[in-house]
Design an enzyme around this catalytic site. Structure first.
Site, mmCIF file in Angstrom:
data_model
loop_
_atom_site.group_PDB
_atom_site.id
_atom_site.type_symbol
_atom_site.label_atom_id
_atom_site.label_comp_id
_atom_site.label_asym_id
_atom_site.label_seq_id
_atom_site.Cartn_x
_atom_site.Cartn_y
_atom_site.Cartn_z
ATOM 1 N NE ARG A 262 -3.733 0.124 2.417
ATOM 2 C CZ ARG A 262 -4.487 0.494 3.459
ATOM 3 N NH1 ARG A 262 -4.449 -0.189 4.586
ATOM 4 N NH2 ARG A 262 -5.250 1.561 3.383
ATOM 5 C CB CYS B 281 -2.415 3.688 9.876
ATOM 6 S SG CYS B 281 -3.832 4.311 10.829
#
Length: 279
Positions: A178, A237
């Site tokens: 990611r 995050c």
């Protein structure tokens, strides 16, 4: 208080102390799963409705914005938690999801006696902790006095300024695929914030899903922080939840707590900011 507790320590503690045990497992069926089976005595807290104040526009604060202090006060009161309560919180992700978020929120209002169960519910069951399907009833307590969030956070505009500095550390705790921009299963765009460093939250854990030793964690994060001032350190995050796992690890290491970018990638990636994709 040590920010984590082991399953064996929890087994001992529940025999001799009045603990409020909280199940913070986060999934679409989390409460249904709780009703079927949870650690005996545990109350349930919902990350979406109690540990966040979700807005219709994700670009305004990300997927899990913090609730107001007043909203969190009500949640704590509903759980029967007072400023003196010893709270132990767990989830089904080795403490890496909403358990760490609840820990950060409690510590951020000044609550001292809170620990995350290292290894999560699976480790507790393996250690012999009893499970139950009974929906627990919290104690009735007076309204928990909450004034404001005390631990450092940073917003989108603050991030804009931060990455213009010559000396900063932004830790992105998402998985490397990611971060690199190879895939994005949750948010709209893949990639990462310019200048960010990728230290996946999983590196805080050993092969069995337990937190590494404080010494090992300190060694790992000191390498990243080097000579950066604490106020120039940020952790994020996808939506400000799993980042708290790394903040907990840093606390366990005995290092100053960096700022939490609550909006995280879910906010950054929706606001026409520069995005880095590694080829």
């Amino acid at each position: 208080m040590n920010p984590i507790i082991t399953p064996n320590q929890l087994l001992e503690a529940v025999q001799t102390n009045a603990i409020v045990l909280v199940d913070a497992t986060n999934s679409q069926t989390a409460y249904q799963n709780y009703q079927q089976s949870h650690l005996k005595g545990a109350l349930f807290v919902d990350v979406n409705t109690q540990l966040a104040d979700i807005k219709e526009d994700v670009a305004a604060g990300g997927r899990h914005p913090l609730p107001t202090a007043e909203q969190f006060s009500k949640t704590l009161t509903d759980l029967g938690i007072t400023p003196e309560t010893w709270v132990v919180v767990y989830d089904d992700k080795n403490g890496a999801n909403a358990a760490a978020r609840f820990w950060w929120m409690l510590r951020s209002i000044g609550h001292e006696k809170v620990q995350v169960l290292s290894g999560g519910i699976q480790a507790a069951i393996q250690a012999g902790f009893p499970v139950s399907s009974a929906v627990e009833v919290p104690n009735q307590v007076e309204l928990y006095p909450v004034q404001h969030w005390q631990w450092p956070t940073i917003d989108l505009e603050g991030m804009d300024e931060m990455i213009q500095n010559d000396n900063f550390v932004v830790i992105d705790v998402r998985e490397s695929q990611r971060f690199k921009g190879e895939k994005e299963p949750i948010d709209l765009v893949a990639g990462h914030i310019p200048g960010a460093t990728n230290i996946p939250f999983t590196t805080n854990l050993d092969e069995n899903g337990f937190f590494l030793s404080p010494e090992k964690l300190k060694s790992n994060y000191q390498k990243s922080f080097e000579n950066t001032l604490p106020e120039n350190r940020v952790v994020h995050c996808g939506s400000g939840v799993t980042a708290c796992h790394t903040l907990l690890a840093i606390a366990l290491a005995g290092l100053p707590i960096p700022k939490l970018y609550v909006g995280s990638w879910s906010e950054w990636s929706r606001n026409n900011r520069e995005i880095v994709v590694e080829k």
